[in-house]
Design an enzyme around this catalytic site. Structure first.
Site, PDB file in Angstrom:
ATOM      1  N   ASP A  39       0.832  -1.197   0.000  1.00  0.00           N
ATOM      2  CA  ASP A  39       0.000   0.000   0.000  1.00  0.00           C
ATOM      3  C   ASP A  39       0.869   1.249   0.000  1.00  0.00           C
ATOM      4  O   ASP A  39       2.042   1.182  -0.346  1.00  0.00           O
ATOM      5  CB  ASP A  39      -1.050  -0.028   1.121  1.00  0.00           C
ATOM      6  CG  ASP A  39      -0.505  -0.534   2.426  1.00  0.00           C
ATOM      7  OD1 ASP A  39       0.675  -0.264   2.710  1.00  0.00           O
ATOM      8  OD2 ASP A  39      -1.262  -1.199   3.156  1.00  0.00           O
ATOM      9  N   LYS A  61      -4.332   3.675  -0.568  1.00  0.00           N
ATOM     10  CA  LYS A  61      -5.080   4.868  -0.966  1.00  0.00           C
ATOM     11  C   LYS A  61      -4.083   5.855  -1.539  1.00  0.00           C
ATOM     12  O   LYS A  61      -3.111   6.214  -0.875  1.00  0.00           O
ATOM     13  CB  LYS A  61      -5.723   5.515   0.264  1.00  0.00           C
ATOM     14  CG  LYS A  61      -6.770   4.657   0.906  1.00  0.00           C
ATOM     15  CD  LYS A  61      -7.306   5.356   2.135  1.00  0.00           C
ATOM     16  CE  LYS A  61      -8.250   4.429   2.872  1.00  0.00           C
ATOM     17  NZ  LYS A  61      -8.287   4.694   4.287  1.00  0.00           N
ATOM     18  N   MET A 176      -1.328   9.629  12.663  1.00  0.00           N
ATOM     19  CA  MET A 176      -2.569  10.070  11.998  1.00  0.00           C
ATOM     20  C   MET A 176      -3.276  11.163  12.798  1.00  0.00           C
ATOM     21  O   MET A 176      -4.504  11.189  12.875  1.00  0.00           O
ATOM     22  CB  MET A 176      -3.525   8.863  11.806  1.00  0.00           C
ATOM     23  CG  MET A 176      -2.938   7.786  10.928  1.00  0.00           C
ATOM     24  SD  MET A 176      -3.904   6.253  10.926  1.00  0.00           S
ATOM     25  CE  MET A 176      -3.302   5.434  12.408  1.00  0.00           C
TER      26      MET A 176
END
Ligand code: SAH
Length: 264
Positions: A39, A61, A176
């Site tokens: 990813d 993503k 995050m």
């Protein structure tokens, strides 16, 4: 439920970005795998270790790509293990730290697919280190908490108790956390952490785009906005930030980090 499986899936940590921080085991598995599932947050230089003939699947993503839902990733891994002997599931940092590695391991085990985890260097330790910040320190921090600032991913569970963390952990390493940063800092102060507590933010730690701010808890959000820091960014809060030894910080690697579309 079991499925016939020819191969093993290795859940491999790619480290924080600098290819020199790959483990020897990760490097060996990348060089010999038959299939790769990867990813965002893995630089091209690391992906280039994989043999040309290997089957490669991107499941992250990234701008211009649809994000792949977790159940499809799980299904891809089971399917690949049925056809190949060595499948590498590569994840940024460490696969068991905010990487959903635990979910993938459980899914594979449920389907009778042999699975092994290969720990990696996590961004929460490496990104501060590339500024010269130790995440614990004998005088300045006996405890450190790795915490996600992206509470949505914990849907269905109570949110992070920031006020509780303010008085229970000497240092905080927040993953995050960008989009929620103002709220997090307010909650930490409401929980008793001094406004003057040292704080740092590191964007794209260990690679070319590395950029950082050193500030205080009260001013961190404004400083981060002013510096224009974006995802991926690690936040460090605590007295350990003041223990920074600038001269020990390595030069970031001259490689580009692919940027995911999520904030944090
Ligand atoms: N498993 C990973 C974390 C995945 S969660 C690990 O162990 O490092 C993704 C978050 O990690 C990003 O939003 C950011 O907060 C952090 N992150 C990952 N790589 C980073 C880097 N090179 N620099 C700064 N933060 C990073």
């Amino acid at each position: 439920m079991t499925t016939a499986s020819n191969g093993t899936v290795f859940l491999v940590g790619a480290g924080p970005g600098d290819p020199d921080l790959l483990t020897v085991k990760a490097q060996r598995l990348l060089q010999q795998c038959d299939a790769l599932v990867y990813d965002s947050l893995v630089p091209q230089e690391v992906l280039a270790l994989v043999p040309e003939g290997a089957e490669k699947h991107f499941v992250g993503k990234r701008r211009g790509h649809h994000s792949v839902p977790q159940p499809s990733t799980n299904a891809v891994l089971v399917e690949l293990a049925g056809r190949h002997s060595c499948v590498v599931r590569l994840k940024g940092g460490d696969p068991f730290l905010f990487g959903r590695g635990g979910e993938e391991a459980a899914h594979l085990a449920r389907h009778g697919v042999p699975v092994q985890v290969v720990p990696g260097v996590t961004a929460g330790i490496a990104a501060p280190a590339y500024l010269g910040i130790p995440v614990t320190h004998r005088r300045a921090g006996s405890s450190v908490t790795f915490v996600t600032g992206h509470e949505e991913i914990d849907k269905g569970r109570p949110g992070v108790n920031w006020r509780g963390l303010a008085c229970s952990s000497d240092g905080l390493v927040i993953y995050m956390g960008l989009h929620n940063l103002a709220h997090i800092c307010e909650e930490l102060m409401a929980g008793g952490l001094a406004a003057s507590t040292a704080a740092a933010a590191v964007q794209q730690g260990t690679v070319r785009g590395q950029s950082s701010v050193i500030s205080t808890l009260a001013e961190l959000d404004a400083a981060v906005r002013e510096a224009g820091l974006n995802s991926p960014t690690i936040i460090v809060i605590g007295e350990v930030v003041n223990q920074r030894v600038i001269s020990c910080a390595p030069e970031p690697a001259d490689v580009e980090m692919p940027i995911p579309i999520t904030l944090g």
